[in-house]
Design an enzyme around this catalytic site. Structure first.
Site, PDB file in Angstrom:
ATOM      1  N   CYS A  78      42.706  43.194  42.473  1.00 16.04           N
ATOM      2  CA  CYS A  78      42.319  43.875  43.714  1.00 16.04           C
ATOM      3  C   CYS A  78      43.522  44.613  44.289  1.00 16.04           C
ATOM      4  CB  CYS A  78      41.788  42.862  44.727  1.00 16.04           C
ATOM      5  SG  CYS A  78      41.074  43.613  46.221  1.00 16.04           S
ATOM      6  N   CYS A 109      40.682  35.365  50.719  1.00 17.33           N
ATOM      7  CA  CYS A 109      40.011  35.650  49.448  1.00 17.33           C
ATOM      8  C   CYS A 109      39.785  34.360  48.655  1.00 17.33           C
ATOM      9  CB  CYS A 109      40.845  36.624  48.617  1.00 17.33           C
ATOM     10  SG  CYS A 109      40.096  37.051  47.017  1.00 17.33           S
ATOM     11  N   CYS A 150      43.510  40.211  51.083  1.00 14.57           N
ATOM     12  CA  CYS A 150      42.843  39.470  52.151  1.00 14.57           C
ATOM     13  C   CYS A 150      43.242  38.000  52.088  1.00 14.57           C
ATOM     14  CB  CYS A 150      41.330  39.595  52.022  1.00 14.57           C
ATOM     15  SG  CYS A 150      40.756  41.313  52.110  1.00 14.57           S
TER      16      CYS A 150
END
Length: 354
Positions: free
Chosen positions: A76, A83, A80
């Site tokens: 990714c 996650c 985040c």
């Protein structure tokens, strides 16, 4: 010669001895054969990490993979903090092998597939997921094909090539304040997340793809009121998740993320939901509803059992078939239906005003 007398016949003792040895031999061969057949034999089994001991079977009964979430990549471009499927490997199945697995799922009863990650558009600049979308719609004829993305890598060219075969595109957005998104980790240098969100919304309208928003309620956005922006964007569904801890992913010593300072209480989640109760497309999911009610496939096409607060993988369905793998998924089918997991998910049936 010494003999052994039975009811109807007499055998030499030497023959009895030989038959006994052969019986022991064949019992051992049979045991070895069973063990050998239990070892994953597929082309990609050796690439998968070793399994934890003693995965738990789901209760007896036939589980139909009606809706499957295929996390084909862990890579990714965002970071985040909460996650729960982090970049622990860079493995992605060859396209033809992924298609083989998807065909097996369709034959087992799959009606909807959702492609996720990681970030699905990071692989081959979206071509990989685009070809899977086309395959699932054109060749498998699935009623619903969807993607969950952060939206930052999607282009209009992708929509022009693959949009007609995609039913739903969900974009993750946790805040309408860019600074809050940065604190959460939902950003990349040089990218404006909210601008990307609105641009993708426009393309969905233009190319007739149903638009959805996913949000994770956590310590950074718990007090925010997102009602006006959500109603302005008008998604078909606004899925709101409670921040969830998964051992080895976003909690614990082996995790790549630490979300322990981002979790909220059940009461705080309920307050967030009540604050947005006037938003008609709101679909809230607490930790209780979320944990076991999704069929999740990882990058090796292994079902992930999250019942123990961590991800325990089955063997790959490419090796043992769907039936052999899904019994170790931990899937709670009753909760799947209770949380509204089955809904109108084909854009042909949504009757949207494009």
């Amino acid at each position: 010669m010494t003999t052994v007398t039975c009811t109807n016949f007499t055998l030499p003792l030497a023959v009895v001895f030989i038959l006994g040895v052969l019986a022991v031999f064949f019992r051992r061969v049979n045991k070895f054969t069973q063990i050998a057949w239990d070892v994953p034999r597929g082309e990609y089994s050796v690439a998968a990490p070793s399994l934890p001991s003693g995965p738990r079977k789901t209760p007896p009964g036939t589980v139909v993979p009606t809706s499957v979430n295929y996390h084909f990549t862990r890579q990714c471009n965002y970071r985040c903090g909460f996650c729960f499927h982090t970049a622990k490997t860079s493995f992605v199945l060859p396209l033809d092998t992924a298609k083989k697995g998807l065909r097996l799922l369709a034959e087992a009863g799959m009606e909807k597939v959702n492609f996720s990650g990681g970030e699905p558009f990071i692989k081959d600049r979206g071509r990989y997921v685009g070809e899977l979308v086309r395959f699932c719609k054109c060749e498998l004829g699935l009623p619903s094909v969807s993607i969950v993305s952060n939206g930052s890598l999607i282009t209009e060219d992708w929509f022009s090539k693959y949009g007609e075969w995609l039913d739903i595109l969900a974009i993750s957005c946790d805040s309408f304040d860019e600074e809050t998104n940065r604190r959460i980790g939902r950003h990349q240098t040089g990218k404006d997340h909210l601008r990307c969100l609105r641009q993708v919304r426009t393309w969905c309208q233009q190319y007739k793809v149903a638009f959805k928003i996913n949000s994770v309620v956590n310590r950074h956005n718990i007090d925010e009121d997102m009602s006006i922006e959500i109603m302005e964007l008008n998604p078909i569904r606004w899925k709101v998740f409670q921040c969830l801890l998964i051992g080895g992913e976003n909690a614990g010593p082996q995790a790549l993320r630490n979300a322990e300072n981002m979790v909220i209480t059940d009461q705080e989640f309920d307050q967030f939901v009540r604050r947005h109760e006037q938003v008609t497309c709101l679909v809230p999911e607490s930790n209780e509803k979320m944990r076991d009610s999704y069929l999740i496939l990882d990058e090796y096409m292994r079902f992930l059992d999250c019942r123990n607060g961590r991800k325990e993988p089955s063997r790959s369905l490419l090796d043992v078939g769907v039936k052999g793998a899904i019994q170790f998924s931990g899937f709670d089918e009753k909760m799947f239906f209770k949380r509204g997991g089955k809904y109108t998910w084909s854009k042909a049936d949504l009757q949207l005003d494009w």
